[in-house]
Write a protein that holds these residues in place. Sequence first.
Motif, PDB file in Angstrom:
ATOM      1  N   GLY A 112      -9.050   2.083   7.453  1.00  0.00           N
ATOM      2  CA  GLY A 112      -9.812   3.412   7.556  1.00  0.00           C
ATOM      3  C   GLY A 112     -10.402   3.523   9.144  1.00  0.00           C
ATOM      4  O   GLY A 112     -11.178   4.600   9.344  1.00  0.00           O
ATOM      5  N   HIS A 167       0.905  -1.220   0.132  1.00  0.00           N
ATOM      6  CA  HIS A 167      -0.026   0.003   0.099  1.00  0.00           C
ATOM      7  C   HIS A 167       1.030   1.264  -0.118  1.00  0.00           C
ATOM      8  O   HIS A 167       0.430   2.441  -0.336  1.00  0.00           O
ATOM      9  CB  HIS A 167      -0.782  -0.021   1.202  1.00  0.00           C
ATOM     10  CG  HIS A 167      -2.059  -1.166   1.273  1.00  0.00           C
ATOM     11  ND1 HIS A 167      -3.170  -1.153   0.471  1.00  0.00           N
ATOM     12  CD2 HIS A 167      -1.763  -2.259   1.871  1.00  0.00           C
ATOM     13  CE1 HIS A 167      -3.526  -2.494   0.556  1.00  0.00           C
ATOM     14  NE2 HIS A 167      -2.933  -3.184   1.414  1.00  0.00           N
ATOM     15  N   LYS A 222       0.773   5.484  -5.782  1.00  0.00           N
ATOM     16  CA  LYS A 222       1.575   5.099  -4.846  1.00  0.00           C
ATOM     17  C   LYS A 222       2.871   4.688  -5.297  1.00  0.00           C
ATOM     18  O   LYS A 222       3.869   4.812  -4.341  1.00  0.00           O
ATOM     19  CB  LYS A 222       1.003   3.529  -4.548  1.00  0.00           C
ATOM     20  CG  LYS A 222      -0.515   3.406  -3.861  1.00  0.00           C
ATOM     21  CD  LYS A 222      -1.058   2.183  -3.933  1.00  0.00           C
ATOM     22  CE  LYS A 222      -2.367   2.098  -3.163  1.00  0.00           C
ATOM     23  NZ  LYS A 222      -2.926   0.558  -3.238  1.00  0.00           N
ATOM     24  N   ASN A 280      -8.565   9.582  10.654  1.00  0.00           N
ATOM     25  CA  ASN A 280      -8.221   8.481   9.811  1.00  0.00           C
ATOM     26  C   ASN A 280      -8.397   9.372   8.313  1.00  0.00           C
ATOM     27  O   ASN A 280      -9.564   9.496   7.852  1.00  0.00           O
ATOM     28  CB  ASN A 280      -8.564   7.251   9.642  1.00  0.00           C
ATOM     29  CG  ASN A 280      -7.770   6.224   8.764  1.00  0.00           C
ATOM     30  OD1 ASN A 280      -7.431   6.583   7.669  1.00  0.00           O
ATOM     31  ND2 ASN A 280      -7.705   5.010   9.348  1.00  0.00           N
ATOM     32  N   TYR A 319      -5.315   1.454  10.528  1.00  0.00           N
ATOM     33  CA  TYR A 319      -4.951   2.504   9.552  1.00  0.00           C
ATOM     34  C   TYR A 319      -5.701   2.205   8.063  1.00  0.00           C
ATOM     35  O   TYR A 319      -6.512   3.013   7.419  1.00  0.00           O
ATOM     36  CB  TYR A 319      -3.802   3.137   9.694  1.00  0.00           C
ATOM     37  CG  TYR A 319      -3.747   4.109   8.931  1.00  0.00           C
ATOM     38  CD1 TYR A 319      -4.273   5.528   8.948  1.00  0.00           C
ATOM     39  CD2 TYR A 319      -3.093   4.108   7.608  1.00  0.00           C
ATOM     40  CE1 TYR A 319      -4.188   6.709   8.125  1.00  0.00           C
ATOM     41  CE2 TYR A 319      -2.805   5.342   6.699  1.00  0.00           C
ATOM     42  CZ  TYR A 319      -3.470   6.402   6.934  1.00  0.00           C
ATOM     43  OH  TYR A 319      -3.179   7.362   6.239  1.00  0.00           O
ATOM     44  N   LEU A 320      -5.083   1.321   7.471  1.00  0.00           N
ATOM     45  CA  LEU A 320      -5.244   0.812   6.219  1.00  0.00           C
ATOM     46  C   LEU A 320      -6.798   0.425   5.953  1.00  0.00           C
ATOM     47  O   LEU A 320      -7.197   0.487   4.849  1.00  0.00           O
ATOM     48  CB  LEU A 320      -4.343  -0.096   5.639  1.00  0.00           C
ATOM     49  CG  LEU A 320      -3.047   0.203   5.330  1.00  0.00           C
ATOM     50  CD1 LEU A 320      -1.899  -1.119   5.174  1.00  0.00           C
ATOM     51  CD2 LEU A 320      -2.628   1.256   4.524  1.00  0.00           C
ATOM     52  N   TYR A 377      -6.669   8.150   5.193  1.00  0.00           N
ATOM     53  CA  TYR A 377      -6.761   7.208   4.310  1.00  0.00           C
ATOM     54  C   TYR A 377      -7.873   7.262   3.130  1.00  0.00           C
ATOM     55  O   TYR A 377      -8.981   7.191   3.645  1.00  0.00           O
ATOM     56  CB  TYR A 377      -6.379   5.676   4.684  1.00  0.00           C
ATOM     57  CG  TYR A 377      -5.716   4.885   3.957  1.00  0.00           C
ATOM     58  CD1 TYR A 377      -4.712   5.115   3.276  1.00  0.00           C
ATOM     59  CD2 TYR A 377      -6.505   3.856   3.140  1.00  0.00           C
ATOM     60  CE1 TYR A 377      -3.807   4.063   2.442  1.00  0.00           C
ATOM     61  CE2 TYR A 377      -5.887   3.183   2.255  1.00  0.00           C
ATOM     62  CZ  TYR A 377      -4.532   3.168   2.132  1.00  0.00           C
ATOM     63  OH  TYR A 377      -4.096   2.508   1.210  1.00  0.00           O
ATOM     64  N   HIS A 406      -3.450  12.719   0.055  1.00  0.00           N
ATOM     65  CA  HIS A 406      -2.858  11.537   0.355  1.00  0.00           C
ATOM     66  C   HIS A 406      -1.830  11.402  -0.736  1.00  0.00           C
ATOM     67  O   HIS A 406      -0.626  10.493  -0.382  1.00  0.00           O
ATOM     68  CB  HIS A 406      -3.834  10.673   0.094  1.00  0.00           C
ATOM     69  CG  HIS A 406      -3.208   9.205   0.316  1.00  0.00           C
ATOM     70  ND1 HIS A 406      -3.141   8.500   1.739  1.00  0.00           N
ATOM     71  CD2 HIS A 406      -2.985   8.022  -0.563  1.00  0.00           C
ATOM     72  CE1 HIS A 406      -2.627   7.428   1.499  1.00  0.00           C
ATOM     73  NE2 HIS A 406      -2.424   6.730   0.316  1.00  0.00           N
ATOM     74  N   TRP A 415      -9.748   3.198  -1.254  1.00  0.00           N
ATOM     75  CA  TRP A 415      -8.648   2.306  -1.222  1.00  0.00           C
ATOM     76  C   TRP A 415      -8.418   1.127   0.185  1.00  0.00           C
ATOM     77  O   TRP A 415      -7.450   0.608   0.306  1.00  0.00           O
ATOM     78  CB  TRP A 415      -7.200   3.129  -1.236  1.00  0.00           C
ATOM     79  CG  TRP A 415      -6.904   3.926  -2.747  1.00  0.00           C
ATOM     80  CD1 TRP A 415      -8.031   4.309  -3.596  1.00  0.00           C
ATOM     81  CD2 TRP A 415      -5.897   4.825  -2.795  1.00  0.00           C
ATOM     82  NE1 TRP A 415      -7.415   4.991  -4.315  1.00  0.00           N
ATOM     83  CE2 TRP A 415      -6.079   5.598  -4.012  1.00  0.00           C
ATOM     84  CE3 TRP A 415      -4.716   4.994  -2.023  1.00  0.00           C
ATOM     85  CZ2 TRP A 415      -5.237   6.445  -4.535  1.00  0.00           C
ATOM     86  CZ3 TRP A 415      -3.691   5.706  -2.823  1.00  0.00           C
ATOM     87  CH2 TRP A 415      -3.771   6.395  -3.882  1.00  0.00           C
ATOM     88  N   ARG A 416      -9.308   1.365   0.824  1.00  0.00           N
ATOM     89  CA  ARG A 416      -9.288   0.745   2.137  1.00  0.00           C
ATOM     90  C   ARG A 416      -9.198  -0.787   2.120  1.00  0.00           C
ATOM     91  O   ARG A 416      -9.981  -1.143   1.221  1.00  0.00           O
ATOM     92  CB  ARG A 416     -10.305   1.144   3.156  1.00  0.00           C
ATOM     93  CG  ARG A 416      -9.913   2.704   3.496  1.00  0.00           C
ATOM     94  CD  ARG A 416     -11.370   3.457   4.421  1.00  0.00           C
ATOM     95  NE  ARG A 416     -11.010   4.547   4.793  1.00  0.00           N
ATOM     96  CZ  ARG A 416     -11.939   5.551   5.432  1.00  0.00           C
ATOM     97  NH1 ARG A 416     -12.975   4.943   5.616  1.00  0.00           N
ATOM     98  NH2 ARG A 416     -11.417   6.851   5.602  1.00  0.00           N
ATOM     99  N   LEU A 446       2.566   5.391   4.925  1.00  0.00           N
ATOM    100  CA  LEU A 446       1.211   4.984   4.641  1.00  0.00           C
ATOM    101  C   LEU A 446       0.337   6.180   4.105  1.00  0.00           C
ATOM    102  O   LEU A 446      -0.785   5.755   3.421  1.00  0.00           O
ATOM    103  CB  LEU A 446       0.637   4.045   5.512  1.00  0.00           C
ATOM    104  CG  LEU A 446       1.465   2.747   6.247  1.00  0.00           C
ATOM    105  CD1 LEU A 446       0.895   2.157   7.059  1.00  0.00           C
ATOM    106  CD2 LEU A 446       1.716   2.031   4.795  1.00  0.00           C
ATOM    107  N   GLY A 447       0.357   7.228   4.952  1.00  0.00           N
ATOM    108  CA  GLY A 447      -0.621   8.144   4.667  1.00  0.00           C
ATOM    109  C   GLY A 447      -0.868   9.152   5.768  1.00  0.00           C
ATOM    110  O   GLY A 447       0.192   9.253   6.786  1.00  0.00           O
TER     111      GLY A 447
END
Length: 462
Positions: free
Chosen positions: A408, A74, A147, A441, A405-406, A443, A379, A447-448, A429-430
């Motif tokens: 969300g 990610h 990315k 959050n 976190y990824l 992110y 982001h 994309w989560r 990561l963001g």
Amino acid sequence: MALPELFIEQIHRLLPENEATALINSLGESDPSVSVRINSVKCNKTPVENLVPWCKRGYYLDERPQFTFDPALHAGCYYVQDASSMFLAYTIDRLVSKDSPVRYLDLCAAPGGKTTTAIDALPNGSLIVANEIMSNRAQILKENIIKWGNPNCVVTCNDSAAYSALTHFFDIIAADVPCSGEGMMRKDEEAVAQWTPALVKECADRQREIVDNAWQALRPGGLFIYSTCTFNRPENEDIIEYLVNELGAESIDLNPPAEWNIHTAIGSPINGYHFFPHRTRGEGLFLAVVRKPNDEPRQSIHISKNKKNKKDTPTQVPKEVKEWISNPRTTQLVTSGDTINSIPTDYADEIAILRENLRVIYCGCEIATTKGKDLIPAHSLALNTCINETTFSACEVDYPTAIAYLRGETITIDAPRGFVLIKYNGMTLGWVKNLGNRANNLYPKEWRIKSTHIPSTPPEIV
């Protein structure tokens, strides 16, 4: 799934008996290989074993891990890509000088594997345009470009016909054209189910159309890189013969080492390269390169006088935003609505031309959005090499927090209030906005990670 009988007959007509039998057996009985390619600007790992011979950043994995649960994926530290497709890295390294930046078009780019391969192989400072005709796939392409983190990229969503108006605009055009997918039969049952001789003809006709449209946009003396993931002649050698015999192109010999076991063009004098699963560790691929004749003057494209407003010009933005960029002398900050973007100064005119003629969905690097009096860092800035990280706080998190976190989820961190970069093993990561007792959050929702599963041990791929 059994291979179609007509396909088996086609392979036996294409190859000698021993080669045909070996190829058919490999498609029906062997497992696909798994390989990844490292983003060297984000990851300092140097593979020392299981290397992909034709790509110094690529290596094979012994099994397919749960890539979704690896934060490094990610963060854009590597790309999961079939090894055969990495042959593009060798192609560019062999043919393109590292001394002069180029304008490069990936005409059929989604999901982005070959585009990111080109980004790494091309001279520093090159302009990379990645196009995809289908809107949903163009969004996936945009995500993967963001990315990867290169600030000189443009993502467009157009039919190839739109590019025919950009006469002589590009130095290099790559077209991994839509095809009948014979090379994917080992890993994709749909490729087996959809195959028919009629599909082969339909694809070949469409490929000819794409090639003609792209040819107009290629400068005299420029390189055209053509590839498919299929085996048959109508979609491969016949297209290159058309370029050579009808358009005067020069077929380029890439001269790959014999030990790589790459099969040369079949029944044709052109230079072309087949990757067969029974010969090389990877899926099916065909690639060939031709050079456009250099016998006509190069035409320049200018911005229409009545469309000057589409040209980006430097914009007054808050001073703090300028400090978010590591090298502001090489970029222009421009605004569109409530969004602040950076674009490479050296390509401001070219980007204006692209915006005048095409549907551009992403360009340069999105830096921030304004919301009332607030500035919210984008982001894409967090993942881009243009960021000046010294202007932001950062917080290193453990694996469960990184996965949360990824997904969300709201997380709690020990960091100053305000916008904070979330890092895992040093990889960005963001963003979050830390409020003290919790962190909002930021992110991207689309994309989560949707799965609630967490592996018992973190994947360790790079």
